[in-house]
Design a protein around this motif. Structure first.
Motif, PDB file in Angstrom:
ATOM      1  N   ASN A 188       0.836  -1.216   0.000  1.00  0.00           N
ATOM      2  CA  ASN A 188       0.000   0.000   0.000  1.00  0.00           C
ATOM      3  C   ASN A 188       0.858   1.248   0.000  1.00  0.00           C
ATOM      4  OD1 ASN A 188      -2.661  -0.363  -0.127  1.00  0.00           O
ATOM      5  ND2 ASN A 188      -2.960  -0.671   2.082  1.00  0.00           N
ATOM      6  N   TRP A 189       1.907   1.200   0.822  1.00  0.00           N
ATOM      7  CA  TRP A 189       2.814   2.341   0.962  1.00  0.00           C
ATOM      8  C   TRP A 189       3.462   2.656  -0.394  1.00  0.00           C
ATOM      9  CZ3 TRP A 189       8.278   2.464   0.593  1.00  0.00           C
ATOM     10  CH2 TRP A 189       8.878   3.633   1.046  1.00  0.00           C
ATOM     11  N   VAL A 190       3.959   1.609  -1.065  1.00  0.00           N
ATOM     12  CA  VAL A 190       4.621   1.837  -2.363  1.00  0.00           C
ATOM     13  C   VAL A 190       3.629   2.416  -3.367  1.00  0.00           C
ATOM     14  CG1 VAL A 190       5.776   0.727  -4.325  1.00  0.00           C
ATOM     15  CG2 VAL A 190       6.325   0.015  -2.002  1.00  0.00           C
ATOM     16  N   LYS A 191       2.434   1.869  -3.393  1.00  0.00           N
ATOM     17  CA  LYS A 191       1.414   2.323  -4.352  1.00  0.00           C
ATOM     18  C   LYS A 191       1.045   3.793  -4.146  1.00  0.00           C
ATOM     19  CE  LYS A 191      -0.044  -0.607  -7.397  1.00  0.00           C
ATOM     20  NZ  LYS A 191       0.074  -0.225  -8.804  1.00  0.00           N
ATOM     21  N   LEU A 198      12.534   9.046  -6.037  1.00  0.00           N
ATOM     22  CA  LEU A 198      11.670   7.866  -5.828  1.00  0.00           C
ATOM     23  C   LEU A 198      12.462   6.617  -5.392  1.00  0.00           C
ATOM     24  CD1 LEU A 198       8.749   6.843  -5.938  1.00  0.00           C
ATOM     25  CD2 LEU A 198       9.114   6.224  -8.325  1.00  0.00           C
ATOM     26  N   ASP A 199      13.593   6.377  -6.060  1.00  0.00           N
ATOM     27  CA  ASP A 199      14.383   5.178  -5.718  1.00  0.00           C
ATOM     28  C   ASP A 199      14.823   5.197  -4.259  1.00  0.00           C
ATOM     29  OD1 ASP A 199      14.044   4.266  -8.183  1.00  0.00           O
ATOM     30  OD2 ASP A 199      16.099   4.637  -8.885  1.00  0.00           O
ATOM     31  N   LYS A 216      13.873   3.315   1.546  1.00  0.00           N
ATOM     32  CA  LYS A 216      13.507   3.483   2.969  1.00  0.00           C
ATOM     33  C   LYS A 216      12.534   2.405   3.421  1.00  0.00           C
ATOM     34  CE  LYS A 216      13.783   8.496   3.244  1.00  0.00           C
ATOM     35  NZ  LYS A 216      12.900   9.643   3.023  1.00  0.00           N
ATOM     36  N   GLY A 217      11.681   1.984   2.471  1.00  0.00           N
ATOM     37  CA  GLY A 217      10.678   0.965   2.790  1.00  0.00           C
ATOM     38  C   GLY A 217      11.296  -0.330   3.293  1.00  0.00           C
ATOM     39  N   LYS A 218      12.499  -0.644   2.776  1.00  0.00           N
ATOM     40  CA  LYS A 218      13.158  -1.895   3.199  1.00  0.00           C
ATOM     41  C   LYS A 218      13.337  -1.933   4.708  1.00  0.00           C
ATOM     42  CE  LYS A 218      16.810  -3.558   0.888  1.00  0.00           C
ATOM     43  NZ  LYS A 218      18.018  -3.539   0.011  1.00  0.00           N
TER      44      LYS A 218
END
Ligand code: MLT
Length: 302
Positions: A105-108, A117-118, A123-125
């Motif tokens: 959801n966060w990525v979307k 963006l990259d 950071k999500g990792k």
């Protein structure tokens, strides 16, 4: 010509088993039998009714007491969708410990025009780093067909399984003796588990509120799953535990108004048995039961 009323879409593979001597459709009036999945059936509304078959395990959409009083047989399809439910439970548990629902959801929701963006995705990792199932303890409450399958799948993932059933079946206990630590009280399961999954039917006054404020006080784990029926886990206790941070998440196939508004509760639209295979298995079993009963008076299962 025997008259069968169908309610809901029942898999064609099952319906084909009725031969030419049967009229089978939704519009049949004064049916001798009803074939149903989730729709409510008031058996008092049909004067010629001999039997109702549910293409599923639970029969709480059928007026059992009224049916019994009139000698109308009610069949279900025990076990026919057990694998579908067990696979879903283990899949969802695996996704939950890795925060997959939140992460995707966060990525979307990221800005596709963000020049960094990259880096943001990177950071999500860290944000969504999770835990593994291997080595953790799964508490299984209810060792019927679904509970047994869930226990086996959990062992294949190298989990420890501690299980409790209020009415243990000798056959299932034999199947599980090398797989699971079967304990005598629900309290022991609650105290020992990292995650709990519930697989008992809802029976008023018996399994109702089986997990409650009193026994859940001993829970030191993070996730509770209920893909069995609403009413088995006391929801006020769940809300309180989530609010107080004593529970990370609650995942369920049953919605109520308050749960819909709680972001820590993940709700699925009664999806457990919704696979092609389960729908076919249930329909075939239910039709065979009806035919055996109507043609030979044989009652296949209880
Ligand atoms: C069942 O009782 O078998 C389950 O609720 C699944 C379903 O029918 O969707």
């Amino acid at each position: 010509m025997r008259k069968i009323k169908t309610l809901n879409n029942i898999s064609q593979k099952g319906l084909c088993l009725f031969g030419k001597d049967y009229e089978v459709s939704e519009s049949v009036e004064n049916p001798e039998a009803i074939l149903v999945r989730s729709a409510q059936v008031d058996t008092d509304s049909f004067s010629e009714l001999l039997a109702v078959a549910r293409a599923g395990a639970g029969v709480n959409n059928i007026t059992i007491d009224k049916a019994s009083a009139k000698g109308i047989c009610v069949f279900n399809a025990p076990g026919a969708n057990a694998n579908a439910v067990a696979e879903l439970v283990m899949t969802i548990l695996g996704m939950e410990v890795r925060h997959v629902f939140e992460a995707t959801n966060w990525v979307k929701n990221l800005d596709p025009n963000d020049p960094a963006l990259d880096k943001t995705i990177e950071k999500g990792k860290k944000m969504f780093s999770g835990t593994e199932l291997s080595g953790k303890t799964l508490g299984v409450i209810g060792l019927g067909k679904i509970g047994v399958l869930v226990s086996n799948y959990a062992r294949w993932k190298n989990m420890n399984v501690v299980a409790y059933d209020p009415y243990p079946s000798a056959a299932n206990m034999h199947k599980l003796s090398n797989v699971v630590s079967v304990v005598k009280t629900i309290d022991e399961v609650i105290a020992k588990s990292d995650f709990i999954t519930v697989h008992v039917p809802f029976i008023k006054g018996v399994t109702e509120n089986m997990l409650n404020e009193k026994n859940l006080a001993a829970f030191k784990g993070s996730i509770i799953m209920n893909f069995a029926r609403g009413g088995i886990v006391n929801m006020d206790t769940v809300y309180k535990m989530l609010d107080e941070g004593r529970l990370q998440s609650y995942l369920t196939d049953f919605a109520d108004k308050k749960s819909l508004q709680n972001p820590k509760i993940k709700i699925f639209p009664h999806l457990g048995a919704s696979t092609e295979e389960a729908e076919e298995n249930c329909a075939v079993m239910a039709v065979e039961e009806l035919k055996d009963y109507l043609e030979f008076g044989v009652v296949r299962n209880s």
